[in-house]
Design a protein around this motif. Structure first.
Motif, PDB file in Angstrom:
ATOM      1  N   LEU B  76       0.834  -1.208   0.000  1.00  0.00           N
ATOM      2  CA  LEU B  76       0.000   0.000   0.000  1.00  0.00           C
ATOM      3  C   LEU B  76       0.867   1.256   0.000  1.00  0.00           C
ATOM      4  CD1 LEU B  76      -3.015  -0.862   2.335  1.00  0.00           C
ATOM      5  CD2 LEU B  76      -2.891  -0.860  -0.160  1.00  0.00           C
ATOM      6  N   ARG B  77       1.965   1.161   0.729  1.00  0.00           N
ATOM      7  CA  ARG B  77       2.899   2.285   0.754  1.00  0.00           C
ATOM      8  C   ARG B  77       3.485   2.511  -0.643  1.00  0.00           C
ATOM      9  NH1 ARG B  77       4.582   6.868   3.626  1.00  0.00           N
ATOM     10  NH2 ARG B  77       6.182   7.595   2.197  1.00  0.00           N
ATOM     11  N   SER B  82       3.792   5.588  -5.681  1.00  0.00           N
ATOM     12  CA  SER B  82       3.631   5.660  -7.126  1.00  0.00           C
ATOM     13  C   SER B  82       2.577   6.680  -7.509  1.00  0.00           C
ATOM     14  CB  SER B  82       3.227   4.294  -7.675  1.00  0.00           C
ATOM     15  OG  SER B  82       4.367   3.592  -8.062  1.00  0.00           O
ATOM     16  N   LEU B  83       1.499   6.693  -6.724  1.00  0.00           N
ATOM     17  CA  LEU B  83       0.410   7.622  -7.011  1.00  0.00           C
ATOM     18  C   LEU B  83       0.907   9.060  -6.916  1.00  0.00           C
ATOM     19  CD1 LEU B  83      -2.509   6.837  -7.648  1.00  0.00           C
ATOM     20  CD2 LEU B  83      -3.108   7.637  -5.364  1.00  0.00           C
ATOM     21  N   VAL B  84       1.658   9.353  -5.860  1.00  0.00           N
ATOM     22  CA  VAL B  84       2.193  10.707  -5.686  1.00  0.00           C
ATOM     23  C   VAL B  84       3.095  11.065  -6.857  1.00  0.00           C
ATOM     24  CG1 VAL B  84       3.762  12.118  -4.301  1.00  0.00           C
ATOM     25  CG2 VAL B  84       2.034  10.687  -3.181  1.00  0.00           C
ATOM     26  N   ILE B  85       4.011  10.145  -7.167  1.00  0.00           N
ATOM     27  CA  ILE B  85       4.979  10.422  -8.236  1.00  0.00           C
ATOM     28  C   ILE B  85       4.267  10.616  -9.570  1.00  0.00           C
ATOM     29  CG2 ILE B  85       6.880   9.428  -9.556  1.00  0.00           C
ATOM     30  CD1 ILE B  85       7.551   7.877  -6.887  1.00  0.00           C
ATOM     31  N   SER B 213       4.978   7.114 -16.142  1.00  0.00           N
ATOM     32  CA  SER B 213       5.588   7.335 -14.841  1.00  0.00           C
ATOM     33  C   SER B 213       5.310   6.145 -13.916  1.00  0.00           C
ATOM     34  CB  SER B 213       5.036   8.626 -14.243  1.00  0.00           C
ATOM     35  OG  SER B 213       5.455   8.771 -12.928  1.00  0.00           O
ATOM     36  N   TRP B 214       4.100   5.639 -13.990  1.00  0.00           N
ATOM     37  CA  TRP B 214       3.697   4.498 -13.160  1.00  0.00           C
ATOM     38  C   TRP B 214       4.548   3.278 -13.460  1.00  0.00           C
ATOM     39  CZ3 TRP B 214       0.087   4.319  -9.303  1.00  0.00           C
ATOM     40  CH2 TRP B 214      -0.302   3.066  -8.864  1.00  0.00           C
ATOM     41  N   PHE B 229       9.940   5.632  -0.266  1.00  0.00           N
ATOM     42  CA  PHE B 229       9.827   6.335  -1.548  1.00  0.00           C
ATOM     43  C   PHE B 229       9.764   5.399  -2.747  1.00  0.00           C
ATOM     44  CE2 PHE B 229      12.058   9.216   1.363  1.00  0.00           C
ATOM     45  CZ  PHE B 229      11.099  10.206   1.417  1.00  0.00           C
ATOM     46  N   ARG B 230       9.932   4.119  -2.509  1.00  0.00           N
ATOM     47  CA  ARG B 230       9.998   3.182  -3.625  1.00  0.00           C
ATOM     48  C   ARG B 230       8.629   3.056  -4.295  1.00  0.00           C
ATOM     49  NH1 ARG B 230      12.676  -1.301  -1.184  1.00  0.00           N
ATOM     50  NH2 ARG B 230      14.671  -0.414  -1.811  1.00  0.00           N
TER      51      ARG B 230
END
Lengths: 368, 275
Positions: B76-77, B82-85, B213-214, B229-230
């Protein structure tokens, strides 16, 4: 009469070209006038309109709007509206928002925007289409939205760039009348660009003819038709086109060929001239005897007959418009006995030398 | 003439039908080839790992793998990262690409054409060739192991600029002229007319930049070292190597979770592409 717009010696040269697109245009448009700029494509008429609008810079010359010099005034401060050939509607906005667009951009109050848009849509009978997107409208309706946009703005001068040329012929004829009507009702000053001489003739108070980057003539439609200044103007107005025949002047007559010549009383220098005769101004007899031309194509249009004929011995083609009393068919021999009126043009410069009124006074025209 | 026509007609209708059947048969076979790995993966994500290890395709179907993935791994993290990036990359690309495209289409400046070709030339360079200099740059900037390292280098692309430029160039120039007469400045014309006019291209570029990006793998692998951050693609890889015993069922479940946002973006995108 107060001058809404005045152009003095306006010239446009593009950076990458050395030939001017327009040179030394002088014109003035009166308040409330329907002023038409007409010319074939590429004559610079759209460029001229865009210079007045401020979309294109002016290379030299002076532009006055309501008495103040406006050469460097940004478009929005020139207090004019513009209607485009392609309508320039915003496809993602509905009709109401399209009309309101400019008003909102000028930061008008919500209420005033609504009043103006409602009024403008009412003027063009589009009130019930206010919520539609442009693509759900017909060509004529789209053009009316573009008109509504011009009406809604408080500008008293409206520039129109071939607004009707994307419409079909019938609709165009109707819109011509509607437009003219609207202009009178609102007291708009309209500068209207077109390549269609019929539009120019039917709508204009005054017409400016542009060709070859220069003003050819500026006058009322009737005067332009009756007293064309040169070959080009004579050719541009009137359907079917005027006949331009090369002729030789000697012994007080213009000799077009051995079988057709026009005597005149006035003296010209001997030499080559171009004679202009409107198709409906020929005197024609259908007779074998002494015939000097042979008809080629004949079409009956009900109230008149349009024909082309080849002058025997020489082969120049002339266009004829005859009333229905004359009964001719294809390949008939006819006798052109003369012309009621004609113009004489300088064969080199194309300038008119001898105009119609003088022709009536001075010339009796009969064939040999 | 008439007779031959009559005789030919039924034959051609029959062969036309045969052609159609053949065409669809081929399409169906191709579809199975393309879709089967995906279906297989989705199917196995519901099977117990013991069954998968045996190579069996049947077993007791349950959501156990999904529960395990969510509770025992930082999936989930990863998703959140990924969503943020992806979101930031997408927003930045839409903004900057549309602005640069606008400049190339509507502003007149010296060397406009030349600059655009220089812009395009950067497309010729494969990303892999830029990895090392880019890495040195972000290291010197102190961005390593942070969201910024995965967003900043991708805030604009030559491709996005190129694509939007094409779409802006198709706008009738009368729209600009009409806006000039109403007194719109460049900013107003940009966001009131250009962006809504090119909405479909904007959505396309948005979906494209979000997905690319995803799906980034190489760059985040080089520049991130912690679960904080991964992004998901590297996270998935992480799940596999962390343990000596690979919980395949759970990995499949994680993979299925990871694919979901991609599908959502595609479905949203498709809704707009049709318009």
């Amino acid at each position: 009469m107060p001058m809404a717009i005045e152009l003095q010696d306006i010239t446009k040269v593009y950076d990458d070209g050395d030939q001017p697109v327009l040179s030394h245009v002088n014109m003035s448009v009166n308040d409330g006038e329907f002023f038409v700029i007409v010319g074939p494509s590429g004559c610079g008429k759209s460029t001229l309109l865009r210079m007045i609008a401020g979309l294109i810079s002016i290379s030299s010359g002076k532009l006055f709007i309501n008495g103040t010099q406006a050469n460097d005034l940004p478009p929005k401060d020139r207090k004019l509206s513009m209607v485009f050939q392609s309508y320039a509607l915003f496809p993602f906005m509905n009709v109401y928002d399209n009309v309101a667009f400019g008003l909102k951009a000028r930061k008008m109050s919500e209420k005033e925007v609504k009043d103006r848009v409602d009024h403008a849509l009412d003027m063009v009978n589009l009130t019930k289409f206010a919520k539609r997107k442009p693509r759900a409208l017909s060509g004529g309706q789209r053009q009316r939205v573009a008109l509504a946009r011009a009406i809604a703005s408080d500008a008293k001068v409206c520039l129109m760039d071939e607004p009707l040329s994307n419409l079909d012929a019938q609709l165009r004829a109707r819109m011509r009348l509607e437009l003219r009507d609207l202009q009178k009702k609102l007291g708009l000053t309209v500068i209207y660009v077109t390549h269609d001489q019929v539009e120019a003739m039917t709508m204009a108070d005054r017409v400016m003819v542009l060709h070859d980057h220069k003003v050819q003539q500026l006058d009322t439609p009737i005067n332009i038709y009756k007293n064309p200044k040169n070959e080009f103007v004579a050719q541009f107005f009137g359907t079917p086109q005027i006949n331009l025949l090369s002729a030789n002047f000697s012994n007080r007559e213009f000799k077009i060929n051995n079988s057709f010549s026009l005597p005149v009383r006035r003296q010209f220098d001997d030499g080559q001239y171009t004679i202009g005769i409107r198709p409906n101004e020929f005197n024609v007899e259908v007779t074998q005897k002494g015939s000097n031309a042979r008809t080629r194509e004949v079409s009956y249009l009900g109230d008149k007959t349009v024909a082309t004929a080849e002058i025997l011995d020489g082969g120049q083609i002339v266009r004829l418009v005859l009333n229905n009393q004359v009964d001719i068919a294809e390949d008939n021999l006819i006798k052109i006995t003369g012309a009621k009126q004609f113009y004489v043009f300088d064969s080199k410069t194309g300038e008119v030398l001898f105009n119609e009124r003088e022709a009536n006074l001075n010339a009796t025209i009969t064939a040999e | 003439m008439q007779m031959t026509n009559d005789r030919v007609a039924p034959v051609s209708a029959g062969s036309r039908r045969l052609k159609k059947v053949g065409k669809y048969l081929l399409l169906i076979i191709l579809m199975f080839i393309v879709v089967s790995p995906f279906l297989l993966g989705f199917w196995t994500s519901f099977l117990p790992t013991a069954a998968i290890s045996k190579g069996a395709l049947w077993g007791k179907l349950s959501f156990d793998n999904y529960v395990a993935a969510v509770t025992t791994t930082p999936i989930l993290r990863y998703l959140f990262n990924s969503l943020v990036i992806s979101l930031f990359t997408m927003i930045a690309q839409l903004l900057f690409c549309s602005m640069s495209a606008y400049a190339f289409v509507f502003l007149r400046f010296k060397y406009r054409k030349f600059l655009f070709y220089v812009f395009l030339a950067t497309m010729m360079l494969p990303f892999e060739a830029e990895v090392i200099p880019n890495f040195m740059t972000v290291r010197d900037m102190g961005l390593l192991d942070h969201f910024a390292v995965m967003i900043v280098p991708f805030m604009t692309t030559a491709f996005g600029t190129f694509m939007l430029r094409q779409s802006f160039m198709q706008m009738p120039k009368e729209l600009k002229e009409a806006s000039d007469i109403e007194g719109l400045n460049h900013w107003q014309f940009y966001y009131k007319v250009t962006l809504p006019y090119a909405k479909i291209s904007m959505v396309t570029l948005g979906a494209y930049s979000f997905l690319s990006s995803w799906n980034q793998y190489l760059w985040p692998m080089l520049t991130t070292f912690s679960d904080n951050f991964r992004p998901v693609q590297d996270g998935l890889r992480q799940l596999q190597s962390q343990e000596t015993f690979n919980n395949w069922g759970m990995i499949q479940a994680s993979a299925a979770i990871v694919v979901l946002p991609t599908l959502i973006v595609l479905f949203i995108g498709q809704h707009y592409f049709k318009a």
